[in-house]
Design a protein around this motif. Structure first.
Motif, PDB file in Angstrom:
ATOM      1  N   ASP A 331       0.834  -1.212   0.000  1.00  0.00           N
ATOM      2  CA  ASP A 331       0.000   0.000   0.000  1.00  0.00           C
ATOM      3  C   ASP A 331       0.859   1.250   0.000  1.00  0.00           C
ATOM      4  O   ASP A 331       0.530   2.252  -0.657  1.00  0.00           O
ATOM      5  CB  ASP A 331      -0.922  -0.005   1.227  1.00  0.00           C
ATOM      6  CG  ASP A 331      -1.952  -1.130   1.168  1.00  0.00           C
ATOM      7  OD1 ASP A 331      -2.258  -1.577   0.045  1.00  0.00           O
ATOM      8  OD2 ASP A 331      -2.421  -1.568   2.236  1.00  0.00           O
ATOM      9  N   TYR A 334       2.215   1.860  -3.360  1.00  0.00           N
ATOM     10  CA  TYR A 334       1.153   2.398  -4.211  1.00  0.00           C
ATOM     11  C   TYR A 334       0.963   3.885  -3.930  1.00  0.00           C
ATOM     12  O   TYR A 334       0.834   4.694  -4.856  1.00  0.00           O
ATOM     13  CB  TYR A 334      -0.146   1.637  -3.983  1.00  0.00           C
ATOM     14  CG  TYR A 334      -1.301   2.185  -4.783  1.00  0.00           C
ATOM     15  CD1 TYR A 334      -1.387   1.970  -6.157  1.00  0.00           C
ATOM     16  CD2 TYR A 334      -2.303   2.941  -4.169  1.00  0.00           C
ATOM     17  CE1 TYR A 334      -2.440   2.485  -6.903  1.00  0.00           C
ATOM     18  CE2 TYR A 334      -3.359   3.465  -4.902  1.00  0.00           C
ATOM     19  CZ  TYR A 334      -3.430   3.226  -6.273  1.00  0.00           C
ATOM     20  OH  TYR A 334      -4.456   3.753  -6.998  1.00  0.00           O
ATOM     21  N   ARG A 335       0.961   4.260  -2.654  1.00  0.00           N
ATOM     22  CA  ARG A 335       0.810   5.668  -2.283  1.00  0.00           C
ATOM     23  C   ARG A 335       1.948   6.504  -2.888  1.00  0.00           C
ATOM     24  O   ARG A 335       1.718   7.584  -3.444  1.00  0.00           O
ATOM     25  CB  ARG A 335       0.814   5.802  -0.759  1.00  0.00           C
ATOM     26  CG  ARG A 335       0.816   7.262  -0.264  1.00  0.00           C
ATOM     27  CD  ARG A 335       0.974   7.311   1.249  1.00  0.00           C
ATOM     28  NE  ARG A 335       1.173   8.656   1.742  1.00  0.00           N
ATOM     29  CZ  ARG A 335       0.242   9.412   2.304  1.00  0.00           C
ATOM     30  NH1 ARG A 335      -0.994   8.941   2.418  1.00  0.00           N
ATOM     31  NH2 ARG A 335       0.510  10.620   2.734  1.00  0.00           N
ATOM     32  N   VAL A 338       1.347   6.976  -6.554  1.00  0.00           N
ATOM     33  CA  VAL A 338       0.245   7.909  -6.807  1.00  0.00           C
ATOM     34  C   VAL A 338       0.710   9.345  -6.589  1.00  0.00           C
ATOM     35  O   VAL A 338       0.424  10.237  -7.407  1.00  0.00           O
ATOM     36  CB  VAL A 338      -0.967   7.581  -5.904  1.00  0.00           C
ATOM     37  CG1 VAL A 338      -2.005   8.706  -5.981  1.00  0.00           C
ATOM     38  CG2 VAL A 338      -1.592   6.262  -6.315  1.00  0.00           C
ATOM     39  N   ASP A 342       0.649  12.281  -9.339  1.00  0.00           N
ATOM     40  CA  ASP A 342      -0.213  13.456  -9.172  1.00  0.00           C
ATOM     41  C   ASP A 342       0.572  14.745  -8.963  1.00  0.00           C
ATOM     42  O   ASP A 342       0.011  15.842  -9.089  1.00  0.00           O
ATOM     43  CB  ASP A 342      -1.167  13.233  -7.995  1.00  0.00           C
ATOM     44  CG  ASP A 342      -2.178  12.134  -8.283  1.00  0.00           C
ATOM     45  OD1 ASP A 342      -2.259  11.714  -9.454  1.00  0.00           O
ATOM     46  OD2 ASP A 342      -2.860  11.687  -7.341  1.00  0.00           O
ATOM     47  N   ASP A 351      -3.659  22.382  -6.028  1.00  0.00           N
ATOM     48  CA  ASP A 351      -3.654  21.557  -4.813  1.00  0.00           C
ATOM     49  C   ASP A 351      -2.519  21.951  -3.882  1.00  0.00           C
ATOM     50  O   ASP A 351      -2.530  21.607  -2.704  1.00  0.00           O
ATOM     51  CB  ASP A 351      -3.517  20.072  -5.182  1.00  0.00           C
ATOM     52  CG  ASP A 351      -4.729  19.551  -5.933  1.00  0.00           C
ATOM     53  OD1 ASP A 351      -5.820  20.100  -5.703  1.00  0.00           O
ATOM     54  OD2 ASP A 351      -4.579  18.614  -6.740  1.00  0.00           O
ATOM     55  N   HIS A 378      -3.860  16.786  -1.036  1.00  0.00           N
ATOM     56  CA  HIS A 378      -4.080  15.774  -2.068  1.00  0.00           C
ATOM     57  C   HIS A 378      -5.544  15.336  -2.075  1.00  0.00           C
ATOM     58  O   HIS A 378      -6.169  15.187  -1.015  1.00  0.00           O
ATOM     59  CB  HIS A 378      -3.161  14.573  -1.831  1.00  0.00           C
ATOM     60  CG  HIS A 378      -3.142  13.592  -2.955  1.00  0.00           C
ATOM     61  ND1 HIS A 378      -4.025  12.540  -3.046  1.00  0.00           N
ATOM     62  CD2 HIS A 378      -2.341  13.513  -4.055  1.00  0.00           C
ATOM     63  CE1 HIS A 378      -3.760  11.852  -4.144  1.00  0.00           C
ATOM     64  NE2 HIS A 378      -2.749  12.407  -4.771  1.00  0.00           N
ATOM     65  N   ALA A 379      -6.083  15.095  -3.261  1.00  0.00           N
ATOM     66  CA  ALA A 379      -7.505  14.752  -3.395  1.00  0.00           C
ATOM     67  C   ALA A 379      -7.853  13.460  -2.666  1.00  0.00           C
ATOM     68  O   ALA A 379      -8.961  13.318  -2.136  1.00  0.00           O
ATOM     69  CB  ALA A 379      -7.853  14.618  -4.877  1.00  0.00           C
ATOM     70  N   THR A 380      -6.914  12.503  -2.598  1.00  0.00           N
ATOM     71  CA  THR A 380      -7.183  11.210  -1.955  1.00  0.00           C
ATOM     72  C   THR A 380      -6.638  11.143  -0.542  1.00  0.00           C
ATOM     73  O   THR A 380      -7.324  10.696   0.387  1.00  0.00           O
ATOM     74  CB  THR A 380      -6.572  10.064  -2.787  1.00  0.00           C
ATOM     75  OG1 THR A 380      -7.123  10.094  -4.104  1.00  0.00           O
ATOM     76  CG2 THR A 380      -6.856   8.710  -2.138  1.00  0.00           C
ATOM     77  N   TYR A 381      -5.404  11.598  -0.359  1.00  0.00           N
ATOM     78  CA  TYR A 381      -4.709  11.407   0.919  1.00  0.00           C
ATOM     79  C   TYR A 381      -4.774  12.626   1.845  1.00  0.00           C
ATOM     80  O   TYR A 381      -4.241  12.574   2.958  1.00  0.00           O
ATOM     81  CB  TYR A 381      -3.247  11.047   0.663  1.00  0.00           C
ATOM     82  CG  TYR A 381      -3.078   9.761  -0.104  1.00  0.00           C
ATOM     83  CD1 TYR A 381      -3.524   8.552   0.413  1.00  0.00           C
ATOM     84  CD2 TYR A 381      -2.488   9.756  -1.369  1.00  0.00           C
ATOM     85  CE1 TYR A 381      -3.384   7.370  -0.284  1.00  0.00           C
ATOM     86  CE2 TYR A 381      -2.337   8.574  -2.084  1.00  0.00           C
ATOM     87  CZ  TYR A 381      -2.790   7.389  -1.541  1.00  0.00           C
ATOM     88  OH  TYR A 381      -2.644   6.224  -2.233  1.00  0.00           O
TER      89      TYR A 381
END
Length: 601
Positions: A331, A334-335, A338, A342, A351, A378-381
């Motif tokens: 994970d 993957y982070r 990403v 981004d 952002d 960040h949009a996800t984290y």
């Protein structure tokens, strides 16, 4: 030296050409190489010509190099055979030796030096054995002489075996020997149930050190790393160099996972100490990935794969640390991927933005400036720490547009404050070493100042102590030019690197920023207090201002004021503020000049 005739037998054209290049590099013009790619052409060449040495690939289409040796070795007694293979297999090694091969090398491990040494040792050994046969036939030498010759031959063979299993530069075991020992360690673990661990160790910034100090210094550093690595482990453990700046440590009977972590931390601490080479100080660090057993059937590849994944995360998390593998690392990887992806759109998507933390005069509490702090939502984290994404930005090249964005946003804020209040409130911006290394920083700053109509005093450039010292050769001229323009230079994180105020006299700067770690400890640790006091006194004698970072308590501010420290920055005065909140803070400070600090903001 007489001409050396060599036959290379390999059905892979790329591997054949690579082997030929390594041989030519090692032997030069004295070498005559002929290369063939099949079993039949190999036999034809051996029958038509006499070769001193034959280097043969184990896998030749449907045939095997070992089979050729078994069937035809006696027909070509004057030729030395060395077997190459793409994978380590103990059964092939044994079969090659039994078939009469003088050597057995892994393609992934060979270098020009190793191949040259292997050929020379094999030829030497072959010549000695021929001499022994002649001695035996003539019965002209005494038993003692014969025994000495045998011992020399055995010694040569031992040396050859050592070369095949050890790194030439450091003398440490190589990947092949480490793999053998890991297999034995796994077998022991199955019998006695005691923990083993594999540590994949990689030097931090070795290329930079090599480029800065030269390859001779780089080789010295690798040898010293080998010595230090060996000093951190027991004799029953194994330290190996597996290539380049990569090392591995195999811990047998490791105790517990906590014991493994202690060894890893010991290695990290030891590698962080300076290395001295011909009057020069070199510094590096080491990142470590740790693999613990996942199953009794673990192989070298499985162990190493897990350690390699953990090492990847250790590198991305800032280096100079260790990480133990666990399934969640997938994970994390993957982070990381990403965020790396981004980052290319973070600026255009808005952002990324700045917050501002005020700097105040410790005597009267008035605002003297602020530090611009880059943030990424960040949009996800959500909020991503600069400590996480800045190293990635530096590695991927995005640090340049990010730095230019930061400078322009800081300049925009300085202009708005100036327009609103008729005074300049200098904004400090952290400068990456890569931006300095690119060489055009003065021109960039001049463009930014011109674009926003600001005087040079509106910007302060913060450069870390380590960057200022390590990059002195390529940074000092730019720093001098910037100061001549009127831009102030601040040495950030002072005390955390390895400079001293004596070194600081060589760095053209205007102010020194004492690292927060000293401020936090100055009231409870006498060494920290003495360090702060000495820094303030000597900095003032050099005409430098002093800023204390991380001031959180009134008692710290009072102590710093008593030491005549000039400025302070920290939560006692204000946390990092958004644009609007920072403007409110400035407005409050200007309208209420007696207000010393505003923790509520």
């Amino acid at each position: 030296m007489k001409e050396l005739k060599c036959l290379v037998i390999d059905d892979d054209e790329v591997d054949s050409q690579h082997t030929s290049r390594l041989l030519r590099k090692g032997f030069g013009p004295s070498l005559n190489i002929h290369a063939v790619s099949s079993w039949d052409s190999a036999l034809a060449s051996l029958e038509q010509e006499s070769y001193d040495v034959c280097i043969i690939d184990q896998f030749l289409g449907p045939h095997r190099g070992v089979d050729l040796l078994r069937e035809y070795r006696r027909e070509f007694e004057g030729t030395v055979f060395i077997l190459l293979t793409g994978q380590h297999d103990r059964t092939i090694d044994v079969a090659a030796a039994e078939a009469g091969a003088a050597g057995y090398l892994l393609k992934s491990d060979i270098s020009s030096n190793l191949l040259e040494r292997s050929v020379r040792f094999a030829l030497s050994l072959h010549q000695q054995k021929r001499e022994l046969v002649k001695v035996a036939e003539d019965l002209a030498r005494s038993r003692a002489d014969l025994q000495q010759a045998l011992e020399r031959a055995e010694d040569s063979e031992r040396k050859y075996r050592h070369l095949a299993q050890h790194d030439v530069l450091t003398g440490l075991p190589n990947r092949m020997l480490l793999g053998d020992r890991l297999q034995m360690a796994v077998a022991d673990m199955k019998r006695n149930g005691e923990l083993i661990a594999l540590l994949h160790c990689d030097l931090d910034n070795f290329k930079h050190t090599n480029d800065k100090f030269g390859h001779q210094a780089g080789d010295y550093l690798l040898r010293e790393i080998g010595h230090r690595l060996s000093s951190c482990i027991r004799e029953t453990d194994t330290a190996a160099r597996i290539g380049g700046d990569e090392f591995c440590v195999l811990l047998k009977r490791a105790g517990s996972s906590e014991d493994v972590k202690k060894v890893a931390q010991k290695i990290v601490d030891e590698m962080a100490k300076p290395f001295e080479f011909k009057g020069q100080t070199m510094r590096t660090g080491m990142s470590i990935g740790i693999s613990l057993p996942a199953a009794e059937s673990d192989t070298w590849d499985q162990f190493h794969s897990r350690a390699d994944q953990a090492l990847y995360v250790a590198k991305k998390n800032g280096k100079n640390q260790f990480v133990v593998f666990d399934p969640d690392l997938e994970d994390q990887r993957y982070r990381i991927s990403v965020l790396g992806r981004d980052m290319f759109t973070a600026l255009t998507n808005k952002d990324m933005f700045l917050e501002f933390q005020p700097k105040v005069n410790l005597t009267d509490g008035s605002i003297t400036g602020a530090e611009a702090l880059l943030r990424w939502n960040h949009a996800t984290y959500g909020r991503v720490s600069p400590a996480e994404f800045i190293p990635q930005a530096e590695e991927g090249g995005q640090i340049f547009p990010i730095s230019e964005f930061t400078l322009r946003e800081a300049a925009r804020m300085a202009r708005e404050i100036s327009q609103d209040h008729g005074k300049i409130v200098p904004i400090a911006v952290n400068i990456s070493a890569l931006l300095l290394k690119r060489g055009n920083l003065p021109a960039l700053i001049a463009d930014v100042l011109r674009e926003f109509g600001l005087p040079p005093s509106a910007l302060i450039l913060e450069i870390t102590e380590t960057t200022a010292v390590d990059g002195f050769a390529w940074a000092s001229d730019q720093i001098t030019e910037l100061r001549a323009m009127g831009v102030r230079i601040s040495i950030d994180d002072f005390g955390t690197g390895y400079a001293s105020l004596a070194v600081a006299t060589r760095i053209p700067a205007d102010e020194i920023k004492i690292d927060r770690s000293f401020i936090h400890g100055m009231l409870s640790s006498n060494p920290d207090y003495v360090a702060v006091k000495t820094t303030v006194t000597l900095a003032h004698s050099l005409g430098l201002k002093v800023i204390a970072e991380g001031v959180e308590e009134e008692s710290q501010r009072a102590a710093l004021r008593d030491l005549n420290c000039d400025l302070g920055q920290g939560y006692l005065f204000a946390r990092p503020l958004s644009e609007e909140r920072f403007k409110e803070y400035v407005q409050q400070q200007i309208s209420e000049p007696r207000q010393r600090h505003s923790p509520s903001l």
